[in-house]
Enzyme design. Structure first.
Site, short mmCIF file in Angstrom:
data_model
loop_
_atom_site.label_atom_id
_atom_site.label_comp_id
_atom_site.label_asym_id
_atom_site.label_seq_id
_atom_site.Cartn_x
_atom_site.Cartn_y
_atom_site.Cartn_z
N THR A 145 0.82 -1.21 0.00
CA THR A 145 0.00 0.00 0.00
C THR A 145 0.86 1.26 0.00
OG1 THR A 145 -1.61 1.27 1.31
CG2 THR A 145 -0.15 -0.16 2.55
N SER A 187 -2.89 3.24 10.39
CA SER A 187 -3.90 2.34 10.97
C SER A 187 -3.23 1.00 11.23
CB SER A 187 -5.07 2.14 9.99
OG SER A 187 -4.65 1.32 8.89
N TYR A 189 -4.14 -1.81 10.02
CA TYR A 189 -4.00 -2.46 8.70
C TYR A 189 -2.72 -1.99 8.00
CZ TYR A 189 -4.09 -2.26 3.70
OH TYR A 189 -3.68 -2.29 2.39
N HIS A 190 -2.54 -0.66 7.93
CA HIS A 190 -1.35 -0.14 7.25
C HIS A 190 -0.07 -0.59 7.96
CE1 HIS A 190 -4.31 2.76 5.44
NE2 HIS A 190 -3.56 2.54 4.38
N LYS A 193 1.21 -3.88 6.78
CA LYS A 193 1.91 -3.82 5.49
C LYS A 193 3.34 -3.31 5.68
CE LYS A 193 -1.58 -5.03 2.74
NZ LYS A 193 -1.62 -5.93 1.60
N1 USQ Z 1 -12.77 9.33 3.51
C1 USQ Z 1 -13.76 10.32 3.49
N2 USQ Z 1 -15.05 9.92 3.44
C2 USQ Z 1 -15.43 8.61 3.37
C3 USQ Z 1 -14.43 7.61 3.35
C4 USQ Z 1 -13.10 8.02 3.43
O1 USQ Z 1 -13.48 11.51 3.55
O2 USQ Z 1 -16.64 8.34 3.32
C5 USQ Z 1 -11.35 9.74 3.56
C6 USQ Z 1 -10.56 9.09 4.70
O3 USQ Z 1 -10.69 9.82 5.92
C7 USQ Z 1 -9.16 9.09 4.12
C8 USQ Z 1 -9.37 8.93 2.62
O4 USQ Z 1 -10.72 9.27 2.37
O5 USQ Z 1 -8.53 10.30 4.35
C9 USQ Z 1 -9.10 7.55 2.09
O6 USQ Z 1 -9.87 6.58 2.75
P1 USQ Z 1 -10.23 5.18 2.04
O7 USQ Z 1 -11.17 4.44 2.95
O8 USQ Z 1 -10.65 5.40 0.65
O9 USQ Z 1 -8.78 4.47 1.95
P2 USQ Z 1 -7.84 3.74 3.02
O10 USQ Z 1 -8.52 3.55 4.32
O11 USQ Z 1 -6.54 4.48 3.03
O12 USQ Z 1 -7.59 2.28 2.42
C10 USQ Z 1 -7.75 1.94 1.05
C11 USQ Z 1 -7.79 0.40 0.94
C12 USQ Z 1 -6.45 -0.18 1.37
C13 USQ Z 1 -5.34 0.44 0.54
C14 USQ Z 1 -5.35 1.96 0.68
C15 USQ Z 1 -4.37 2.63 -0.23
O13 USQ Z 1 -8.84 -0.13 1.74
O14 USQ Z 1 -6.48 -1.59 1.18
O15 USQ Z 1 -4.08 -0.05 0.98
O16 USQ Z 1 -6.68 2.44 0.30
S1 USQ Z 1 -3.76 4.11 0.46
O17 USQ Z 1 -4.89 4.93 0.87
O18 USQ Z 1 -2.99 4.77 -0.58
O19 USQ Z 1 -2.97 3.79 1.63
#
Ligand code: USQ
Length: 406
Positions: A145, A187, A189-190, A193
């Site tokens: 990730t 998190s 999860y992160h 990784k």
């Molecule tokens: N967010 C909002 N509103 C929502 C959902 C999320 O504003 O309804 C915000 C979160 O607070 C965060 C961002 O959007 O700042 C990203 O959240 P996300 O749920 O889209 O992504 P994340 O939790 O980081 O995890 C997802 C995948 C994970 C992957 C990661 C890549 O579930 O498997 O590793 O994206 S990365 O984000 O580049 O680390």
């Protein structure tokens, strides 16, 4: 090639299995079906109707004449079974998706934290351990990730995995080294990784395993060329507060008239990639393995960066949806910049699908088509990063009483 896809029943594992099978490879899915059990635990289901893995592979065979083999094995728990399978099948390559992948799910409770650490770290270690024990030279491609780098504004581009540093020596010289970019997980999860990265570094150095780690951004979209071929080959699509990722959530919220749930100011900048590009990148990584004894090959698997509030505004403009700014249940920087190097995949020929070109068809083809299957009460993101933040989260199932925080 004979390729084992660990976690091949999941959101990226399934379209990857189809893509690689279509390209002529012999595909074996190893999966414990845990993602389906988690749906049952949470009382949610994929927006898109999903058949069993056996039925999906049957349809693929009927459509294409190609077989995808399925083996029910839990990488984290069934070490002896995994070893036996690897010894018998000796795959040329292994794609490893077999981990719990949702940050909010990993932060739900102490039980979920334990599950995520035990599952993810054991799955990765069991695999590496077995490869060494069996003297197998399979190329291991792992789905990591972008989150291993963390999201702080540094005013410099994030390199692909390694950072050149100068260290002052005791006799006053500067020694140069390339180190893994400092891990900064946001998190549990992160964090798993980040732990995976150290396991890879050790096994590549100690045992000469050939490993590629893909630091992937947030995947959006549903369809790939192969999942479009038959209604029953369709990919899963998560919209709920635990597994739905931000852009896919906004798409479905727009389709059902739920205000777009921006966390805080929406100033978080994140990296994105379309699911079709994601499976292409995996194929490119498989075609370009590192040499035995080389360090872990790391790619940044993303194609563009966006600020969350800009995404919300873009979808609101396309669909007429309302946008709300909710108290953020996560502990994360309210605003961050993000510049990412992704030259390695571009140099290998990746031609990215852009958000602007692909978004509208995703709203029409998927979000509107299956909107009738949405349980609105599962839209709020209620998993909080700390006990204090839990007191502020949005529980409004209808989304009618939501008000923006200032
Ligand atoms: N967010 C909002 N509103 C929502 C959902 C999320 O504003 O309804 C915000 C979160 O607070 C965060 C961002 O959007 O700042 C990203 O959240 P996300 O749920 O889209 O992504 P994340 O939790 O980081 O995890 C997802 C995948 C994970 C992957 C990661 C890549 O579930 O498997 O590793 O994206 S990365 O984000 O580049 O680390």
């Amino acid at each position: 090639m004979k390729i084992a896809v660990m976690g091949g029943d999941g959101f990226i594992g399934w379209p990857t299995s189809l893509h690689l099978s279509d390209a002529g490879h012999e595909i074996h899915i190893l999966d414990n079906l845990s993602r389906r059990w988690i749906d049952t635990e949470l009382g949610v289901q994929s927006l898109t109707p999903m058949d069993s893995i056996q039925e999906r592979t049957r349809i693929w065979h009927a459509e294409t004449g190609r077989r995808i083999h399925f083996h029910l094995i839990d990488l984290a728990k069934d070490y002896e079974l995994l070893k036996k399978w690897l010894a018998e099948h000796r795959p040329d390559a292994i794609v490893h998706f077999a981990e719990q992948r949702a940050a909010p799910y990993s932060m739900k409770s102490d039980r979920h934290k334990n599950y995520t650490v035990n599952n993810n770290v054991n799955a990765t270690h069991n695999l590496l351990n077995a490869l060494v024990e069996l003297n197998l030279d399979s190329h291991l491609v792992h789905l990591g990730t972008m989150g291993v780098y963390g999201y702080s504004t540094i005013g410099a581009a994030i390199p692909e995995g390694y950072l050149p540093v100068g260290i002052e020596t005791t006799d006053g010289r500067t020694a140069s080294q390339e180190i893994l970019y400092p891990a900064n997980p946001g998190s549990i999860y992160h964090m798993t990784k980040c732990l995976d990265q150290l396991l890879f570094q050790f096994y590549a150095k100690n045992d000469g395993l050939r490993i590629t780690d893909l630091h992937q951004g947030i995947v959006w979209g549903t369809h790939t060329e192969q999942t479009r071929r038959h209604e029953q080959l369709i990919n899963r699509f998560d919209y709920d507060g635990d597994y739905g990722t931000v852009l896919n959530r906004f798409l479905i919220q727009a389709a059902i008239g739920y205000p777009l749930t921006v966390h805080g100011t929406g100033g978080q900048t994140r990296a994105f990639i379309h699911i079709q590009d994601s499976v292409r990148c995996i194929e490119l990584a498989l075609k370009n393995p590192p040499a035995r004894g080389a360090r872990v090959e790391i790619f940044n698997q993303m194609t563009e960066t966006h600020r969350v509030r800009d995404l919300a505004d873009m979808i609101a403009k396309m669909s007429g949806a309302e946008v709300v700014r909710l108290p953020n249940p996560r502990k994360e920087a309210p605003e961050n910049d993000l510049i990412v190097k992704n030259d390695k995949f571009l140099d290998l020929g990746l031609a990215p699908i852009t958000l602007e070109a692909g978004l509208l068809s995703e709203i029409v083809d998927v979000a509107r088509k299956y909107a009738y299957r949405v349980d609105r009460s599962r839209v709020p993101a209620v998993s909080a990063w700390t006990k204090d933040l839990a007191a502020t989260v949005n529980h409004d199932p209808e989304g009618k009483r939501l008000k923006s925080v200032s």
